[in-house]
Scaffold this motif. Structure first.
Motif, PDB file in Angstrom:
ATOM      1  N   MET A   1      32.744  58.142  42.215  1.00  0.00           N
ATOM      2  CA  MET A   1      31.756  57.797  41.220  1.00  0.00           C
ATOM      3  C   MET A   1      31.796  58.812  40.083  1.00  0.00           C
ATOM      4  N   VAL A   2      31.797  58.306  38.861  1.00  0.00           N
ATOM      5  CA  VAL A   2      31.795  59.169  37.691  1.00  0.00           C
ATOM      6  C   VAL A   2      30.358  59.377  37.259  1.00  0.00           C
ATOM      7  N   THR A   3      29.992  60.611  37.087  1.00  0.00           N
ATOM      8  CA  THR A   3      28.646  60.912  36.627  1.00  0.00           C
ATOM      9  C   THR A   3      28.713  61.440  35.210  1.00  0.00           C
ATOM     10  N   THR A   4      27.573  61.478  34.570  1.00  0.00           N
ATOM     11  CA  THR A   4      27.503  61.972  33.200  1.00  0.00           C
ATOM     12  C   THR A   4      28.058  63.377  33.102  1.00  0.00           C
ATOM     13  N   SER A   5      27.819  64.175  34.113  1.00  0.00           N
ATOM     14  CA  SER A   5      28.265  65.561  34.052  1.00  0.00           C
ATOM     15  C   SER A   5      29.778  65.690  34.165  1.00  0.00           C
ATOM     16  N   THR A   6      30.457  64.658  34.721  1.00  0.00           N
ATOM     17  CA  THR A   6      31.906  64.763  34.877  1.00  0.00           C
ATOM     18  C   THR A   6      32.678  64.140  33.718  1.00  0.00           C
ATOM     19  N   VAL A   7      31.999  63.475  32.785  1.00  0.00           N
ATOM     20  CA  VAL A   7      32.676  62.862  31.645  1.00  0.00           C
ATOM     21  C   VAL A   7      33.159  63.966  30.711  1.00  0.00           C
ATOM     22  N   ASP A   8      34.417  63.896  30.325  1.00  0.00           N
ATOM     23  CA  ASP A   8      34.992  64.888  29.412  1.00  0.00           C
ATOM     24  C   ASP A   8      34.674  64.462  27.981  1.00  0.00           C
ATOM     25  N   ARG A   9      33.600  65.006  27.444  1.00  0.00           N
ATOM     26  CA  ARG A   9      33.169  64.622  26.114  1.00  0.00           C
ATOM     27  C   ARG A   9      34.127  65.120  25.028  1.00  0.00           C
ATOM     28  N   THR A  10      34.841  66.150  25.257  1.00  0.00           N
ATOM     29  CA  THR A  10      35.798  66.625  24.242  1.00  0.00           C
ATOM     30  C   THR A  10      36.939  65.637  24.109  1.00  0.00           C
ATOM     31  N   ASN A  11      37.364  65.040  25.217  1.00  0.00           N
ATOM     32  CA  ASN A  11      38.412  64.021  25.174  1.00  0.00           C
ATOM     33  C   ASN A  11      37.910  62.778  24.459  1.00  0.00           C
ATOM     34  N   LEU A  12      36.645  62.454  24.663  1.00  0.00           N
ATOM     35  CA  LEU A  12      36.039  61.285  24.049  1.00  0.00           C
ATOM     36  C   LEU A  12      35.933  61.425  22.535  1.00  0.00           C
ATOM     37  N   ALA A  13      35.824  62.641  22.062  1.00  0.00           N
ATOM     38  CA  ALA A  13      35.670  62.881  20.624  1.00  0.00           C
ATOM     39  C   ALA A  13      36.831  62.311  19.820  1.00  0.00           C
ATOM     40  N   GLN A  14      38.018  62.266  20.388  1.00  0.00           N
ATOM     41  CA  GLN A  14      39.173  61.727  19.662  1.00  0.00           C
ATOM     42  C   GLN A  14      39.045  60.226  19.395  1.00  0.00           C
ATOM     43  N   TRP A  15      38.150  59.574  20.128  1.00  0.00           N
ATOM     44  CA  TRP A  15      37.960  58.130  19.977  1.00  0.00           C
ATOM     45  C   TRP A  15      36.704  57.796  19.195  1.00  0.00           C
ATOM     46  N   HIS A  16      36.126  58.757  18.503  1.00  0.00           N
ATOM     47  CA  HIS A  16      34.877  58.569  17.756  1.00  0.00           C
ATOM     48  C   HIS A  16      34.916  57.323  16.873  1.00  0.00           C
ATOM     49  N   ASP A  17      36.032  57.096  16.184  1.00  0.00           N
ATOM     50  CA  ASP A  17      36.091  55.982  15.224  1.00  0.00           C
ATOM     51  C   ASP A  17      36.262  54.614  15.869  1.00  0.00           C
ATOM     52  N   VAL A  18      36.458  54.544  17.189  1.00  0.00           N
ATOM     53  CA  VAL A  18      36.531  53.234  17.851  1.00  0.00           C
ATOM     54  C   VAL A  18      35.341  52.993  18.773  1.00  0.00           C
TER      55      VAL A  18
END
Length: 156
Positions: A1-18
């Motif tokens: 199970m993926v929890t909010t604390s395990t989400v890599d938000r820095t990786n997600l930043a590269q997808w900001h425009d989508v």
């Protein structure tokens, strides 16, 4: 199970425009919804829907089209279009006649009431368009239209 604390938000930043609400697709959908809402509000006093407007546009440009041609132009399936045409016929905006050369084909013709709406509705829709592009230069309006056409072609 993926929890909010395990989400890599820095990786997600590269997808900001989508990611919504920043993505182009989301903003196009929002623009379409807002435009449809304004169009519905403008057509409501006439007892019409945005789909009625589209059918009227087709017939104003070429009256007597086969039902299938209207569907092709609007990229609609027959069942949906048939119901819309039923309601338009009940309101006295169109009439259906069998094609004289091919009885399998139904042609759709404007009535006088449907033709008369050509004087009223295009200016109403133009005012909605003008509101949407308020502050755009003529060059920006043309470029915007061209870019939308190109994106539609790219995804077709």
């Amino acid at each position: 199970m993926v929890t909010t604390s395990t989400v890599d938000r820095t990786n997600l930043a590269q997808w900001h425009d989508v990611l919504a609400p920043h993505s182009l697709g989301y903003r196009i959908k929002l623009l379409a919804q807002l435009g449809s809402r304004r169009l519905q509000e403008g057509l409501e006093p006439f007892g019409l829907t945005p789909f009625h407007w589209l059918v009227l546009c087709c017939l104003w440009q070429e009256d007597g089209l086969p039902t299938s041609s209207i569907g092709d132009k609007l990229q609609q399936v027959g069942g949906t279009l048939t119901g819309v045409l039923d309601r338009m016929e009940e309101r006295g905006l169109v009439r259906r006649e069998r094609d004289t050369r091919d009885r399998r084909i139904w042609r759709i013709w404007l009535t006088d009431a449907g033709t008369q709406l050509q004087e009223v509705l295009p200016p109403l829709v133009a005012s909605i368009r003008d509101r949407a592009v308020e502050g755009f230069s003529e060059a920006d309006r043309e470029l915007f239209s061209q870019l939308i056409d190109r994106a539609i072609l790219n995804l077709s």
